[in-house]
Design a protein around this motif. Structure first.
Motif, short mmCIF file in Angstrom:
data_model
loop_
_atom_site.label_atom_id
_atom_site.label_comp_id
_atom_site.label_asym_id
_atom_site.label_seq_id
_atom_site.Cartn_x
_atom_site.Cartn_y
_atom_site.Cartn_z
N PHE A 1 10.60 -1.10 -5.07
CA PHE A 1 9.46 -2.03 -4.57
C PHE A 1 9.67 -3.33 -4.30
O PHE A 1 10.91 -4.03 -4.45
CB PHE A 1 8.62 -2.35 -6.00
N THR A 2 9.01 -3.67 -3.16
CA THR A 2 9.44 -4.85 -2.48
C THR A 2 8.51 -6.07 -3.14
O THR A 2 7.74 -5.73 -4.10
CB THR A 2 9.03 -4.84 -1.03
N GLU A 3 8.78 -7.12 -2.61
CA GLU A 3 8.07 -8.48 -3.08
C GLU A 3 6.60 -8.22 -3.08
O GLU A 3 5.83 -8.45 -4.17
CB GLU A 3 8.26 -9.67 -2.27
N PRO A 4 5.76 -7.81 -2.05
CA PRO A 4 4.25 -7.65 -2.21
C PRO A 4 3.86 -6.61 -3.39
O PRO A 4 2.97 -6.90 -4.06
CB PRO A 4 4.05 -6.99 -0.83
N SER A 5 4.63 -5.54 -3.62
CA SER A 5 4.18 -4.79 -4.65
C SER A 5 4.52 -5.64 -6.14
O SER A 5 3.78 -5.13 -7.06
CB SER A 5 4.95 -3.40 -4.69
N MET A 6 5.73 -6.21 -6.09
CA MET A 6 5.90 -7.15 -7.36
C MET A 6 4.84 -7.96 -7.61
O MET A 6 4.35 -8.35 -8.68
CB MET A 6 7.24 -7.68 -7.08
N ALA A 7 4.46 -8.72 -6.41
CA ALA A 7 3.06 -9.46 -6.73
C ALA A 7 1.80 -8.82 -7.29
O ALA A 7 1.38 -9.45 -8.26
CB ALA A 7 2.84 -10.08 -5.35
N VAL A 8 1.73 -7.62 -7.00
CA VAL A 8 0.72 -6.95 -7.38
C VAL A 8 0.63 -6.66 -9.14
O VAL A 8 0.03 -6.82 -9.72
CB VAL A 8 0.25 -5.40 -6.91
N LEU B 1 0.94 -1.01 -0.13
CA LEU B 1 -0.09 -0.07 -0.04
C LEU B 1 0.86 1.18 0.16
O LEU B 1 0.54 2.16 -0.78
CB LEU B 1 -0.87 -0.09 1.22
N ASP B 2 1.87 1.35 0.84
CA ASP B 2 2.80 2.48 0.79
C ASP B 2 3.35 2.55 -0.27
O ASP B 2 3.73 3.70 -0.69
CB ASP B 2 3.83 2.27 2.19
N GLU B 3 3.98 1.57 -0.81
CA GLU B 3 4.88 1.76 -2.11
C GLU B 3 4.11 2.07 -3.32
O GLU B 3 4.52 2.53 -4.30
CB GLU B 3 5.54 0.44 -2.58
N LEU B 4 2.83 1.75 -3.53
CA LEU B 4 1.99 1.76 -4.53
C LEU B 4 1.06 2.86 -4.62
O LEU B 4 0.83 3.63 -5.72
CB LEU B 4 1.08 0.52 -4.93
N GLU B 5 0.74 3.31 -3.57
CA GLU B 5 -0.13 4.64 -3.27
C GLU B 5 0.33 5.86 -4.03
O GLU B 5 -0.59 6.52 -4.67
CB GLU B 5 -0.53 4.80 -1.67
N LEU C 1 -4.99 -6.20 -0.47
CA LEU C 1 -5.22 -7.58 -0.02
C LEU C 1 -5.88 -8.51 -0.73
O LEU C 1 -5.47 -9.81 -1.08
CB LEU C 1 -5.97 -7.56 1.61
N ALA C 2 -6.81 -8.27 -1.59
CA ALA C 2 -7.48 -9.15 -2.46
C ALA C 2 -6.61 -9.52 -3.68
O ALA C 2 -6.30 -10.81 -3.96
CB ALA C 2 -8.77 -8.21 -3.31
N VAL C 3 -5.73 -8.49 -4.16
CA VAL C 3 -4.70 -9.10 -5.09
C VAL C 3 -3.77 -10.05 -4.47
O VAL C 3 -3.40 -11.18 -5.12
CB VAL C 3 -4.05 -7.84 -5.72
N LEU C 4 -3.39 -9.74 -3.33
CA LEU C 4 -2.11 -10.59 -2.72
C LEU C 4 -2.96 -12.13 -2.40
O LEU C 4 -2.28 -13.02 -2.43
CB LEU C 4 -1.72 -10.10 -1.39
#
Length: 198
Positions: A111-118, A51-55, A67-70
């Motif tokens: 971007f960290t792994e969660p943002s990469m997952a998005v 959220l912090d990285e993509l916002e 969260l839905a995407v993850l």
């Protein structure tokens, strides 16, 4: 319900689409979990980091749609791979870098792994939508998502039919604050309560 994040000019023809597909201490006894999918926790830190990285770069980013995407990303990426339209980490990095450049020329972001997952989800979902049998693929995604064992921390969202993550439900013990009384300029005293004779 589908939530779409549009970025100025479409990044390499990719529309970043998020399908909106929480116990107080976590899920399924896993402290710090925003959700648990088939026994694998999605940490609250991962949701917060994404959220912090993509916002700053995408409009409409919310805790619920991240969260839905993850929750859905492993299923969607796996199906894309099976259908011959898989996505690599390099493509995900390139998409994020392109979005950053479109928003602010010359800017860079980490971007960290969660943002990469998005980003992987976005590309895989778009690739699947471009297949000739996209309607059948959509039904297959839905069927696979329904088979997942998903628990969502109510602080982050609620779970709807088909394992779709939606906004958190209101909890009955949380009472909305009431507005303070307005001073109408009256000089009349407030009546004192009278004791009852019970």
């Amino acid at each position: 319900m589908a939530v779409q994040w549009r970025v100025g000019v479409r990044a390499a023809g990719v529309l970043v689409a998020l399908t909106t597909t929480a116990g107080l201490a976590g899920c399924a006894g896993q402290a710090g979990a925003a959700a648990v999918v088939d026994g694998t926790a999605i940490s609250t830190a991962d949701v917060r980091d994404a959220l912090d990285e993509l916002e700053p770069w995408f409009q409409g980013v919310t805790t619920t749609n991240v969260l839905a995407v993850l929750v859905q990303e492993p299923t969607v990426v796996e199906l894309a791979e099976e259908k011959g339209v898989g996505v690599s980490d390099e493509e995900a990095r390139a998409l994020l870098a392109q979005v950053v450049q479109q928003k602010v020329a010359g800017a860079t972001a980490t971007f960290t792994e969660p943002s990469m997952a998005v980003a992987r989800y976005s590309i895989a979902f778009t690739n699947l939508q471009g297949l000739p049998d996209a309607e059948a693929v959509g039904a297959e995604i839905d069927a696979r998502l329904r088979e997942l064992d998903v628990e969502v921390n109510p602080r982050f969202g609620s779970l709807e039919d088909g394992n779709q993550v939606a906004a958190p439900l209101p909890v009955p013990w949380v009472v909305a604050p009431q507005a303070a009384p307005v001073d109408d300029g009256s000089t009349e005293p407030t009546p004192e309560p009278t004791p009852s004779s019970s």
